[in-house]
Design a protein around this motif. Structure first.
Motif, PDB file in Angstrom:
ATOM      1  N   THR A   6      -1.120  10.833   8.422  1.00 33.60           N
ATOM      2  CA  THR A   6      -1.787  11.984   7.336  1.00 33.60           C
ATOM      3  C   THR A   6      -2.466  12.899   7.926  1.00 33.60           C
ATOM      4  O   THR A   6      -2.879  12.928   9.083  1.00 33.60           O
ATOM      5  CB  THR A   6      -2.395  11.093   6.224  1.00 33.60           C
ATOM      6  N   SER A  45       3.001   1.274   7.693  1.00 26.43           N
ATOM      7  CA  SER A  45       2.753   1.749   6.222  1.00 26.43           C
ATOM      8  C   SER A  45       3.189   0.747   5.214  1.00 26.43           C
ATOM      9  O   SER A  45       3.823  -0.397   6.086  1.00 26.43           O
ATOM     10  CB  SER A  45       4.117   3.043   6.180  1.00 26.43           C
ATOM     11  N   ASN A  72       0.839   6.428  -1.667  1.00 26.29           N
ATOM     12  CA  ASN A  72       1.389   6.889  -0.408  1.00 26.29           C
ATOM     13  C   ASN A  72       1.743   5.616   0.421  1.00 26.29           C
ATOM     14  O   ASN A  72       1.194   5.335   1.252  1.00 26.29           O
ATOM     15  CB  ASN A  72       1.012   8.103   0.345  1.00 26.29           C
ATOM     16  N   ARG A  74       4.354   5.435   2.635  1.00 23.87           N
ATOM     17  CA  ARG A  74       4.545   5.557   3.993  1.00 23.87           C
ATOM     18  C   ARG A  74       3.305   5.888   4.698  1.00 23.87           C
ATOM     19  O   ARG A  74       3.796   6.162   6.065  1.00 23.87           O
ATOM     20  CB  ARG A  74       5.656   6.944   3.790  1.00 23.87           C
ATOM     21  N   ALA A  75       2.145   5.814   4.391  1.00 23.92           N
ATOM     22  CA  ALA A  75       0.951   6.209   5.283  1.00 23.92           C
ATOM     23  C   ALA A  75       0.571   5.022   6.098  1.00 23.92           C
ATOM     24  O   ALA A  75       0.489   4.091   5.477  1.00 23.92           O
ATOM     25  CB  ALA A  75      -0.162   6.992   4.550  1.00 23.92           C
ATOM     26  N   ASP A 155      -5.822   7.711   0.962  1.00 14.37           N
ATOM     27  CA  ASP A 155      -4.548   8.204   0.148  1.00 14.37           C
ATOM     28  C   ASP A 155      -5.017   9.363  -0.743  1.00 14.37           C
ATOM     29  O   ASP A 155      -5.276   9.164  -1.785  1.00 14.37           O
ATOM     30  CB  ASP A 155      -4.128   6.755  -0.730  1.00 14.37           C
ATOM     31  N   GLN A 157      -2.540  11.101  -2.180  1.00 13.87           N
ATOM     32  CA  GLN A 157      -1.886  11.179  -3.444  1.00 13.87           C
ATOM     33  C   GLN A 157      -2.564  10.216  -4.434  1.00 13.87           C
ATOM     34  O   GLN A 157      -2.349  10.391  -5.674  1.00 13.87           O
ATOM     35  CB  GLN A 157      -0.323  10.510  -3.267  1.00 13.87           C
TER      36      GLN A 157
END
Length: 197
Positions: A6, A45, A72, A74-75, A155, A157
C-alpha cells in the motif's frame, strides 16, 4: 500471488530507510517471499492467506477482541529492514521505550516489532504492542528488523486515507525515536478524530 503493497507501507518503509536515523538501513522487503507464503504471517494479504490455507492468521484479528474491519484483502501489513548491529541496538532501544508505555497512542497502529539488543548470545525480542507480551524470535532478526501492523488501522479502504496515513506516521515516529509527547503535540488534530476508534 495477489499481495500488494500500500501507499502507507511504501511511505513508512521509505521514511525508515532514509529519514529515521539509521544510516545502514536497507529495505529487505514489504511483499511476501515464498517462505512467507508457506507459513503465513503479516507480509501476506488475507486473500493469499486464504489461498494458501493460512487464514485465519494471527496478524488479522485484533488480539484484544475489539471489532476490526479489513476491506482491502490484497494488502500486506509488514516491513523488513536490514540494519547494522549499531542501528539494530538503536532500534531496540526506541521500540522498547514505546512498548514499556501502555499509554502511548502510537501503539494502537503497530501489532509487533522484532529487534535485537545486540548482546551476543541473546535471541532477538518480539515486542507485541497489542498484547503487551515480550517473547523471543529467531536469529534472522539479528540482521533485520521486522515490523507488522494492525491491518484494520492501515487499511485506507476501511478507515479512509487520513486515518491510514496517520497510522503510517505513527510508526515512523516510533521507529525514529520521537517522544510520545512530541508526536501527540504534532498530530493533535488528527488524533482527535481517532479517539473513538
Amino acid at each position: 500471488m495477489t499481495t500488494e503493497t500500500t501507499r502507507q507501507l511504501r511511505y513508512a518503509a521509505r521514511q525508515w530507510e532514509d529519514a529515521a536515523g539509521y544510516p545502514s538501513a536497507v529495505l529487505s522487503g514489504i511483499a511476501p517471499a515464498g517462505a512467507h507464503l508457506a507459513r503465513g504471517g503479516p507480509h501476506v494479504s488475507i486473500e493469499d492467506l486464504r489461498r494458501h490455507g493460512r487464514y485465519p492468521d494471527p496478524s488479522t484479528p485484533d488480539p484484544l477482541g475489539r471489532p476490526t474491519t479489513v476491506v482491502n484483502l490484497r494488502a500486506g501489513a509488514a516491513i523488513d529492514m536490514s540494519v547494522s548491529r549499531a542501528d539494530m541496538v538503536k532500534a531496540h532501544g526506541r521500540v522498547y521505550r514505546v512498548w514499556l508505555d501502555p499509554t502511548d497512542p502510537r501503539r494502537r497502529y503497530v501489532n509487533a516489532i522484532n529487534v535485537w539488543d545486540g548482546v551476543p548470545g541473546n535471541l532477538p525480542d518480539r515486542f507485541d504492542f497489542q498484547t503487551g507480551e515480550r517473547t523471543k524470535t529467531d536469529r534472522s532478526h539479528e540482521w533485520h528488523c521486522h515490523a507488522d501492523f494492525v491491518r484494520s488501522r492501515w487499511d485506507e479502504q476501511a478507515v479512509g486515507r487520513a486515518a491510514a496515513d496517520l497510522a503510517a506516521r505513527a510508526f515512523v515516529s516510533l521507529i525514529s525515536g520521537e517522544s510520545r509527547q512530541d508526536w501527540i503535540d504534532r498530530e493533535g488534530p488528527a488524533l482527535a478524530g481517532e479517539d473513538g476508534r
